[in-house]
Design a protein around this motif. Structure first.
Motif, mmCIF file in Angstrom:
data_model
loop_
_atom_site.group_PDB
_atom_site.id
_atom_site.type_symbol
_atom_site.label_atom_id
_atom_site.label_comp_id
_atom_site.label_asym_id
_atom_site.label_seq_id
_atom_site.Cartn_x
_atom_site.Cartn_y
_atom_site.Cartn_z
ATOM 1 N N SER A 198 0.863 -1.173 0.000
ATOM 2 C CA SER A 198 0.000 0.000 0.000
ATOM 3 C C SER A 198 0.902 1.225 0.000
ATOM 4 O O SER A 198 2.130 1.095 -0.042
ATOM 5 C CB SER A 198 -0.925 0.004 1.224
ATOM 6 N N LYS A 199 0.312 2.401 0.100
ATOM 7 C CA LYS A 199 1.134 3.620 0.069
ATOM 8 C C LYS A 199 2.058 3.726 1.275
ATOM 9 O O LYS A 199 3.038 4.455 1.231
ATOM 10 C CB LYS A 199 0.261 4.865 -0.042
ATOM 11 N N ASP A 200 1.777 2.965 2.353
ATOM 12 C CA ASP A 200 2.621 3.056 3.533
ATOM 13 C C ASP A 200 3.059 1.702 4.095
ATOM 14 O O ASP A 200 3.463 1.593 5.245
ATOM 15 C CB ASP A 200 1.923 3.875 4.625
ATOM 16 N N ALA A 201 3.017 0.652 3.275
ATOM 17 C CA ALA A 201 3.437 -0.675 3.725
ATOM 18 C C ALA A 201 4.122 -1.426 2.589
ATOM 19 O O ALA A 201 3.694 -1.344 1.437
ATOM 20 C CB ALA A 201 2.245 -1.484 4.235
ATOM 21 N N ALA A 202 5.186 -2.143 2.936
ATOM 22 C CA ALA A 202 5.911 -2.941 1.946
ATOM 23 C C ALA A 202 6.459 -4.191 2.614
ATOM 24 O O ALA A 202 6.789 -4.185 3.810
ATOM 25 C CB ALA A 202 7.053 -2.131 1.336
ATOM 26 N N LEU A 203 6.571 -5.243 1.834
ATOM 27 C CA LEU A 203 7.128 -6.510 2.284
ATOM 28 C C LEU A 203 8.421 -6.745 1.523
ATOM 29 O O LEU A 203 8.454 -6.593 0.297
ATOM 30 C CB LEU A 203 6.136 -7.642 2.002
ATOM 31 N N VAL A 204 9.482 -7.105 2.244
ATOM 32 C CA VAL A 204 10.770 -7.364 1.603
ATOM 33 C C VAL A 204 11.233 -8.765 1.983
ATOM 34 O O VAL A 204 11.314 -9.105 3.164
ATOM 35 C CB VAL A 204 11.838 -6.325 2.034
ATOM 36 N N LEU A 205 11.504 -9.572 0.972
ATOM 37 C CA LEU A 205 12.109 -10.890 1.162
ATOM 38 C C LEU A 205 13.552 -10.801 0.699
ATOM 39 O O LEU A 205 13.856 -10.084 -0.261
ATOM 40 C CB LEU A 205 11.375 -11.945 0.328
ATOM 41 N N GLY A 206 14.426 -11.522 1.348
ATOM 42 C CA GLY A 206 15.808 -11.496 0.909
ATOM 43 C C GLY A 206 16.673 -12.459 1.687
ATOM 44 O O GLY A 206 16.196 -13.262 2.494
ATOM 45 N N ARG A 207 17.954 -12.350 1.407
ATOM 46 C CA ARG A 207 18.969 -13.180 2.066
ATOM 47 C C ARG A 207 19.987 -12.275 2.747
ATOM 48 O O ARG A 207 20.285 -11.198 2.260
ATOM 49 C CB ARG A 207 19.690 -14.053 1.041
ATOM 50 N N TRP A 208 20.507 -12.747 3.880
ATOM 51 C CA TRP A 208 21.588 -12.055 4.574
ATOM 52 C C TRP A 208 22.792 -12.994 4.643
ATOM 53 O O TRP A 208 22.645 -14.220 4.607
ATOM 54 C CB TRP A 208 21.165 -11.597 5.974
ATOM 55 N N HIS A 209 23.968 -12.399 4.712
ATOM 56 C CA HIS A 209 25.198 -13.181 4.767
ATOM 57 C C HIS A 209 26.227 -12.401 5.575
ATOM 58 O O HIS A 209 26.422 -11.207 5.359
ATOM 59 C CB HIS A 209 25.718 -13.415 3.337
ATOM 60 N N LEU A 210 26.852 -13.082 6.530
ATOM 61 C CA LEU A 210 27.956 -12.496 7.296
ATOM 62 C C LEU A 210 29.235 -13.207 6.910
ATOM 63 O O LEU A 210 29.288 -14.443 6.925
ATOM 64 C CB LEU A 210 27.749 -12.655 8.810
#
Length: 151
Positions: A107-119
């Motif tokens: 929506s104009k004020d909500a977002a979903l982010v999928l991803g990967r992290w790596h250290l």
């Protein structure tokens, strides 16, 4: 004459649709860019050992949540304290990268982010996936819910 009027009406609807769609596309592109900028700033802060700078990507709210393993941590300060406890040295922090980001504007004020992290650390390379719920706040796009897992 009827055919001409029908063509004219159809053209008006097509152009009206384009006019409506264009700003939405531009808004979505800007939101994607802004969210990516938040995450880039987080990685940069982490990689210079600045946990508070990293936490600037989260909403400074008692409602901010972090879910990892079997633990739910609530509140911006509590999440920061968790990071301080678990990553209390530069060696433990390593170098953080995010990849495979999929940003979905809900929506104009909500977002979903999928991803990967790596250290990347001297002795190991922990990694995993995450789902982030971003909200557009007065401070800009900020994470309000982070569900991260280790592989």
């Amino acid at each position: 004459m009827k055919r001409y009027l029908l063509s004219l009406v159809a053209a008006v609807f097509v152009f009206a649709g384009l006019a409506i769609a264009s700003p939405l596309g531009a808004t979505q592109d800007k939101s994607n860019y802004d969210i990516k900028a938040v995450m880039d700033a987080q990685a940069a802060a982490w990689n210079r050992g600045d946990l508070e700078g990293y936490m600037d990507g989260y909403d400074r709210s008692s409602n901010t949540e972090f879910v990892g393993g079997d633990t739910i941590t609530r509140g911006w300060q509590t999440v920061l304290d968790r990071y301080r406890r678990n990553y209390n040295s530069r060696e433990k922090m390593g170098v953080l990268t995010f990849s495979d980001l999929e940003i979905s504007i809900l929506s104009k004020d909500a977002a979903l982010v999928l991803g990967r992290w790596h250290l990347k650390r001297a002795s190991d390379e922990p990694h995993g996936t995450f789902t982030l719920l971003f909200r557009k706040t007065k401070a800009g796009w900020r994470i309000v819910h982070d569900h991260s897992s280790s592989a």
